[in-house]
Enzyme design. Structure first.
Site, PDB file in Angstrom:
ATOM      1  CB  ALA A 283      -0.940  -0.009   1.208  1.00 42.28           C
ATOM      2  CD  GLU A 284       2.225   0.895   3.866  1.00 41.17           C
ATOM      3  OE1 GLU A 284       1.418   0.729   4.798  1.00 41.17           O
ATOM      4  OE2 GLU A 284       2.651  -0.051   3.165  1.00 41.17           O
ATOM      5  CB  SER A 285       5.875   0.808  -2.231  1.00 45.21           C
ATOM      6  OG  SER A 285       5.142  -0.380  -2.435  1.00 45.21           O
TER       7      SER A 285
ATOM      8  CG  ASN B  66      -4.985  -0.007   3.152  1.00 38.94           C
ATOM      9  OD1 ASN B  66      -5.598  -0.959   2.685  1.00 38.94           O
ATOM     10  ND2 ASN B  66      -4.165   0.747   2.440  1.00 38.94           N
TER      11      ASN B  66
ATOM     12  CE  LYS C 263     -10.651   5.285   0.884  1.00 42.66           C
ATOM     13  NZ  LYS C 263      -9.390   4.519   1.014  1.00 42.66           N
TER      14      LYS C 263
ATOM     15  N   GLY D 163     -17.303   4.100  -2.684  1.00 34.98           N
ATOM     16  CA  GLY D 163     -17.368   3.227  -3.843  1.00 34.98           C
ATOM     17  C   GLY D 163     -17.538   3.977  -5.147  1.00 34.98           C
TER      18      GLY D 163
ATOM     19  N   GLY E 124     -18.222   7.789  -5.534  1.00 40.05           N
ATOM     20  CA  GLY E 124     -17.178   8.792  -5.381  1.00 40.05           C
ATOM     21  C   GLY E 124     -16.695   8.882  -3.952  1.00 40.05           C
TER      22      GLY E 124
ATOM     23  N   GLY F 175      -5.403  -1.843  -5.320  1.00 40.32           N
ATOM     24  CA  GLY F 175      -4.569  -0.659  -5.498  1.00 40.32           C
ATOM     25  C   GLY F 175      -5.347   0.600  -5.788  1.00 40.32           C
TER      26      GLY F 175
ATOM     27  CG  ASP G  16      -2.809   1.471  -2.032  1.00 39.64           C
ATOM     28  OD1 ASP G  16      -3.230   1.720  -0.888  1.00 39.64           O
ATOM     29  OD2 ASP G  16      -2.475   0.324  -2.399  1.00 39.64           O
TER      30      ASP G  16
END
Length: 317
Positions: free
Chosen positions: A34-36, A165, A224, A226, A229, A254, A257
């Site tokens: 997730a972070e990368s 997350n 969020k 879905g 929006g 992803g 992210d």
């Protein structure tokens, strides 16, 4: 440095000859975390990002660091472990609505992160520290490391961006809820989904969830919802920013992210909040139409083209 993020990236294997691992003799090798993913998404949008992590002193770790460096992310704070391996996971995309993920990350190098792996001056040079709820779930030392990183950010005047997350497989629900609420209360900006908000507060109504997160102390909440929006909430307003429709979702992993990268990018550019969230929606949508966790994350030119074409389609309707 615009953003510093901290967390585990793993080697990703995806079946090639069949969507199901049981029938596949061949796998493609990629990377995902997730972070990368957020770091790569931000660098593609023109920002400077540093990634703090730990990998095994093995071929996978070497390949991963080289690849992420090649995407323009600063990896100077990535350490190598002599005793723990780089984590792995496998992803079956049976169809867009059924993605199965199997992790082999217990005892991984990243799970051995400690506060000694943090450089306060490095974190202090950033505008934002990006944190997810995955890293503190990996081990007690990872939890301590994340909390220390947040404390450093607070001391240095760096804003904390938190994406819950939620990964229920990594820890007990009681522990997860406690820690996610703890970190949300320390964060300046929170980027939850409705399901995560329901898990944390026992509430599904978006407007009430926005209020709950603001009451914890966040100055900005982007929720969020879905395909509809995302809402953004401040103490003065709440607005629903419509999502973008894509013809076919290929791989949804992803997307969250990408959404985070888009929102943070807009904030870094000083865009109005509506435009920040609109960019987040667009990046998240584009991430779903290409296989892989980060492969579909766009450049600034690509995202502007996508958003302009979507505007044209709305006009033609």
């Amino acid at each position: 440095m615009d953003v510093v993020t901290i967390g585990e990236t793993m080697v990703l294997f995806t079946p090639e000859s069949s969507p199901l691992m049981r029938y596949s003799a061949m796998y493609s090798r990629k990377f995902g975390g997730a972070e990368s993913n957020v770091a790569i998404g931000l660098t593609r949008l023109g920002h400077q990002v540093g990634w703090i992590s730990k990998v095994g002193n093995d071929e996978f770790g070497t390949a991963m660091v080289s690849f992420i460096r090649g995407e323009g992310v600063d990896v100077s704070q990535v350490k190598k472990s002599e005793s723990a391996p780089t984590g792995l996971y496998f992803k079956e995309v049976r169809h867009a609505g059924n993605v199965q993920v199997q992790y082999y990350r217990k005892g991984s190098a990243a799970s051995t992160l400690t506060i000694d792996d943090l450089d306060a001056d490095y974190i202090g040079q950033a505008k934002y520290l990006h944190i997810t709820g995955i890293t503190p779930a990996l081990s007690d030392s990872c939890y301590e490391t994340v909390m220390k990183a947040i404390a450093i950010a607070k001391e240095k005047g760096v804003k904390v961006v938190f994406d819950p997350n939620l990964r229920k497989k990594l820890w007990s629900e009681e522990r997860a809820r406690t820690v996610l609420l703890e970190i949300a209360a320390l964060s300046d900006i929170v980027l939850p989904g409705v399901a995560e908000g329901d898990f944390m507060f026992g509430e599904k109504d978006p407007l009430k969830l926005g209020e709950h997160f603001l009451e914890l102390g966040a100055e900005l909440v982007v929720l969020k919802v879905g395909a509809k929006g995302a809402y953004y909430f401040t103490k003065d307003e709440h607005v629903l920013v419509p999502g973008f429709i894509v013809e076919q979702v290929i791989d949804p992993v992803g997307a969250g992210d990408g959404f985070a990268a888009g929102v943070i990018s807009g904030l870094l550019e000083g865009l109005p909040l509506l435009n920040c969230v609109e960019r987040g929606n667009a990046v998240g949508a584009m991430a779903t139409i290409v296989p892989g966790d980060f492969e579909g994350l766009p450049t600034l030119r690509e995202i502007e083209s996508f958003m302009n074409s979507s505007d044209d389609e709305d006009i033609n309707r």
